[in-house]
Design a protein around this motif. Structure first.
Motif, short mmCIF file in Angstrom:
data_model
loop_
_atom_site.label_atom_id
_atom_site.label_comp_id
_atom_site.label_asym_id
_atom_site.label_seq_id
_atom_site.Cartn_x
_atom_site.Cartn_y
_atom_site.Cartn_z
N ASN A 49 121.09 -1.57 116.82
CA ASN A 49 120.35 -2.29 115.78
C ASN A 49 119.44 -1.27 115.10
O ASN A 49 118.41 -0.90 115.65
CB ASN A 49 119.54 -3.42 116.44
CG ASN A 49 118.62 -4.13 115.47
OD1 ASN A 49 118.71 -3.93 114.26
ND2 ASN A 49 117.73 -4.95 116.00
N LYS A 68 117.64 -1.58 112.55
CA LYS A 68 116.44 -2.18 111.93
C LYS A 68 116.24 -1.59 110.51
O LYS A 68 117.23 -1.28 109.85
CB LYS A 68 115.21 -1.99 112.83
CG LYS A 68 115.49 -2.49 114.26
CD LYS A 68 114.28 -2.63 115.10
CE LYS A 68 114.68 -3.13 116.49
NZ LYS A 68 113.56 -3.39 117.36
N HIS A 128 116.89 -12.52 115.94
CA HIS A 128 116.15 -11.41 116.55
C HIS A 128 114.67 -11.78 116.60
O HIS A 128 114.14 -12.42 115.69
CB HIS A 128 116.37 -10.13 115.74
CG HIS A 128 115.84 -8.92 116.47
ND1 HIS A 128 114.49 -8.62 116.48
CD2 HIS A 128 116.45 -7.99 117.23
CE1 HIS A 128 114.30 -7.53 117.23
NE2 HIS A 128 115.48 -7.14 117.69
N GLU A 144 112.12 -10.20 115.94
CA GLU A 144 111.33 -9.76 114.77
C GLU A 144 111.53 -10.72 113.60
O GLU A 144 110.65 -10.85 112.76
CB GLU A 144 111.71 -8.31 114.41
CG GLU A 144 111.12 -7.35 115.44
CD GLU A 144 111.88 -6.05 115.64
OE1 GLU A 144 112.73 -5.70 114.79
OE2 GLU A 144 111.62 -5.39 116.67
N GLU A 150 116.55 -10.50 125.04
CA GLU A 150 115.60 -9.43 124.73
C GLU A 150 114.18 -9.94 124.97
O GLU A 150 113.61 -10.63 124.11
CB GLU A 150 115.72 -9.02 123.27
CG GLU A 150 117.06 -8.43 122.90
CD GLU A 150 116.95 -7.56 121.66
OE1 GLU A 150 117.32 -6.39 121.75
OE2 GLU A 150 116.48 -8.04 120.62
N ALA A 181 109.36 -6.24 125.81
CA ALA A 181 110.09 -5.02 126.20
C ALA A 181 110.63 -4.26 124.98
O ALA A 181 111.06 -3.12 125.10
CB ALA A 181 111.24 -5.37 127.14
N ILE A 182 110.59 -4.90 123.81
CA ILE A 182 111.20 -4.29 122.63
C ILE A 182 110.32 -3.17 122.10
O ILE A 182 109.15 -3.39 121.74
CB ILE A 182 111.46 -5.36 121.54
CG1 ILE A 182 112.52 -6.34 122.02
CG2 ILE A 182 111.88 -4.70 120.22
CD1 ILE A 182 112.80 -7.49 121.08
N GLY A 183 110.87 -1.97 122.09
CA GLY A 183 110.17 -0.82 121.51
C GLY A 183 108.95 -0.37 122.30
O GLY A 183 108.14 0.40 121.80
N GLY A 215 115.93 -4.36 124.83
CA GLY A 215 114.50 -4.13 125.04
C GLY A 215 114.32 -2.84 125.81
O GLY A 215 114.43 -2.82 127.03
N SER A 216 114.11 -1.74 125.04
CA SER A 216 113.88 -0.42 125.65
C SER A 216 115.03 0.05 126.54
O SER A 216 114.79 0.74 127.54
CB SER A 216 112.55 -0.39 126.41
OG SER A 216 111.48 -0.60 125.51
N MET A 217 116.25 -0.34 126.21
CA MET A 217 117.37 0.26 126.94
C MET A 217 117.54 1.69 126.43
O MET A 217 117.47 1.96 125.24
CB MET A 217 118.68 -0.53 126.74
CG MET A 217 119.80 0.01 127.65
SD MET A 217 121.39 -0.82 127.39
CE MET A 217 121.28 -2.17 128.54
N LEU A 223 121.81 -4.30 123.62
CA LEU A 223 121.40 -4.32 122.21
C LEU A 223 120.28 -3.30 122.11
O LEU A 223 119.23 -3.46 122.74
CB LEU A 223 120.93 -5.72 121.80
CG LEU A 223 120.40 -5.89 120.37
CD1 LEU A 223 121.39 -5.39 119.33
CD2 LEU A 223 120.09 -7.37 120.09
N ILE A 224 120.55 -2.25 121.38
CA ILE A 224 119.69 -1.07 121.43
C ILE A 224 119.08 -0.78 120.07
O ILE A 224 119.81 -0.68 119.07
CB ILE A 224 120.52 0.15 121.93
CG1 ILE A 224 120.97 -0.13 123.37
CG2 ILE A 224 119.72 1.43 121.87
CD1 ILE A 224 122.43 -0.16 123.54
N GLY A 225 117.76 -0.66 120.03
CA GLY A 225 117.07 -0.35 118.78
C GLY A 225 116.83 1.16 118.68
O GLY A 225 117.67 1.92 118.22
N GLY A 226 115.66 1.59 119.15
CA GLY A 226 115.24 2.99 118.99
C GLY A 226 116.29 4.00 119.41
O GLY A 226 116.57 4.97 118.67
P1 PGA Z 1 114.47 -1.25 121.36
O1 PGA Z 1 114.86 -2.46 120.40
O2 PGA Z 1 115.73 -0.76 122.00
O3 PGA Z 1 113.86 -0.22 120.43
O4 PGA Z 1 113.51 -1.76 122.36
C1 PGA Z 1 115.80 -3.42 120.80
C2 PGA Z 1 115.95 -4.48 119.73
O5 PGA Z 1 114.95 -4.86 119.11
O6 PGA Z 1 117.06 -4.97 119.50
#
Ligand code: PGA
Length: 252
Positions: free
Chosen positions: A10, A12, A98, A100, A168, A172-174, A213-215, A233-236
């Motif tokens: 993701n 973002k 999501h 957010e 998520e 834990a997200i970011g 969430g911070s994976m 599901l991976i953000g950063g």
């Molecule tokens: P993150 O984000 O991996 O940066 O914690 C996950 C997400 O918001 O989908």
């Protein structure tokens, strides 16, 4: 039932054209070089990059999705994008609900449900996101919250093919923080049984449940080896080719 692991990036609100093309191409090249992988990969760029990323990935096994869609198919919704437009651009998936979107755009379960329904109706697969806030966790409300989110956000038309659910935890997200592996497995079991209650055991056993969430490359192996975690599901960590690919390589 065997569920093929799915690793979703993701992005973002990140990236200009040149960055998005390079990132998509970098991941696609890794998949190609690996030959047969045991997992699927999906990237979800911002709307502005979807066309160029789809063109870059022509012929690649890497799928493209969007990060949100509107509840309606078309009409007077200035600035919004519909599920059929995303399908038309070459997306095969869309993320809905999501945290957010839920927190910063006040989206509720009913809207997420409408988005998931319309996405499925135009032939898009959904990644439906759920998860508790820190306050809900601190008041031991996690299980009630995720159950209510499943009940309220997952359409009855959901199937193992057109629906993925991502758990998520919002806190834990970011943040670099994650629940323990035992907590993740326990909540995924609750999610699967709630899906079974709503959709039947066979469908629930086929739906892929992602943890998000911070994976990252350090914790992915343990998380992805849990019996009810079928991907991430991976953000950063999806914004750098090597970080994202290393998570893929952690798949069992
Ligand atoms: P993150 O984000 O991996 O940066 O914690 C996950 C997400 O918001 O989908």
């Amino acid at each position: 039932m065997s569920r093929r692991t799915l690793i979703v990036g993701n992005w973002k609100m990140n990236g200009m054209n040149v960055d998005g093309i390079a990132l998509a191409k970098g991941v696609a090249d890794k998949i190609k070089a690996a030959g047969d992988t045991s997992f699927d990969m999906l990237i979800c760029p911002p709307y502005t990059l979807i066309s160029s990323v789809v063109a870059t990935l022509s012929g690649s096994a890497l799928s493209v999705g969007a990060q949100d869609c509107h509840t309606e198919e078309n009409g007077p919704y200035t600035g919004d994008i519909s599920a059929s437009m995303l399908k038309d651009m070459g997306c095969s998936f869309v993320i809905v609900g999501h945290s957010e979107r839920r927190s910063k755009h006040d989206e509720n379960n009913a809207q997420v449900l409408s988005k998931a329904k319309i996405a499925n109706s135009v032939g898009l697969n959904t990644v439906i996101c759920i998860g508790e806030t820190e306050t809900e966790r601190d008041t031991s409300d996690t299980i009630n919250v995720v159950k209510a989110q499943i009940t309220g956000s997952v359409p009855v038309s959901a199937t193992a093919k057109n629906t993925v659910v991502a758990y998520e935890p919002v806190w834990a997200i970011g943040t670099g923080r994650t629940p323990t592996n035992d907590e993740v497995q326990k909540i995924h079991e609750v999610i699967r049984s709630q899906l079974a209650f709503k959709l039947g055991v066979d469908t629930a056993n086929g739906i892929r449940l992602l943890y998000g969430g911070s994976m990252n490359a350090e914790n992915a192996k343990d998380l992805l080896s849990l019996p009810d975690v079928d991907g991430g599901l991976i953000g950063g960590a999806s914004l750098k080719v090597n970080d994202f690919w290393t998570i893929g390589e952690c798949c069992p």
